[in-house]
Write a protein that holds these residues in place. Structure first.
Motif, short mmCIF file in Angstrom:
data_model
loop_
_atom_site.label_atom_id
_atom_site.label_comp_id
_atom_site.label_asym_id
_atom_site.label_seq_id
_atom_site.Cartn_x
_atom_site.Cartn_y
_atom_site.Cartn_z
N UNK A 76 0.85 -1.09 -0.04
CA UNK A 76 0.14 -0.07 -0.01
C UNK A 76 0.88 1.23 -0.08
N UNK A 77 1.86 1.30 0.90
CA UNK A 77 2.70 2.53 0.89
C UNK A 77 3.50 2.61 -0.30
N UNK A 78 4.14 1.47 -0.95
CA UNK A 78 4.89 1.49 -2.21
C UNK A 78 3.86 2.28 -3.29
N UNK A 79 2.53 1.73 -3.45
CA UNK A 79 1.60 2.01 -4.32
C UNK A 79 1.42 3.71 -3.99
N UNK A 80 1.16 4.12 -2.96
CA UNK A 80 0.72 5.56 -2.78
C UNK A 80 1.98 6.41 -3.04
N UNK A 81 3.09 5.85 -2.78
CA UNK A 81 4.24 6.74 -3.03
C UNK A 81 4.50 6.85 -4.57
N UNK A 82 4.04 5.69 -5.07
CA UNK A 82 4.44 5.72 -6.74
C UNK A 82 3.41 6.94 -7.38
#
Length: 85
Positions: A76-82
């Motif tokens: 989730x964190x990775x997707x939001x950051x992207x």
């Protein structure tokens, strides 16, 4: 006990909640599924209201069956950051 991953996850959730741009449906489904897996794990529940839309959301979540809550938080964190970069 709140760890660094939990803090990052909450920060990512707040960032995602502030987004005003319209995201593609597949990205929205991923955000939903990772969030649900992160907070509920494999404890699935299906809301029959709003038929097709909820069926797609439920299916996206079911595809993550077996993923650990910590791994879902990180995804989730990775997707939001992207999205916000």
């Amino acid at each position: 006990m709140v760890n660094d991953l939990d803090i990052q996850f909450q920060k990512a959730y707040k960032e995602a909640s502030k987004l005003r741009e319209r995201l593609p449906p597949d990205v929205m489904l991923k955000l939903y599924a990772y969030y649900k897996q992160a907070v509920k794990g494999d404890h699935f529940s299906f809301n029959t209201n709003n038929g097709l839309r909820n069926a797609f959301k439920f299916n996206a979540w079911m595809q993550l069956k077996g993923m650990s809550e910590d791994q879902a938080k990180q995804e989730y964190i990775n997707l939001v950051n992207s999205i916000i970069k």
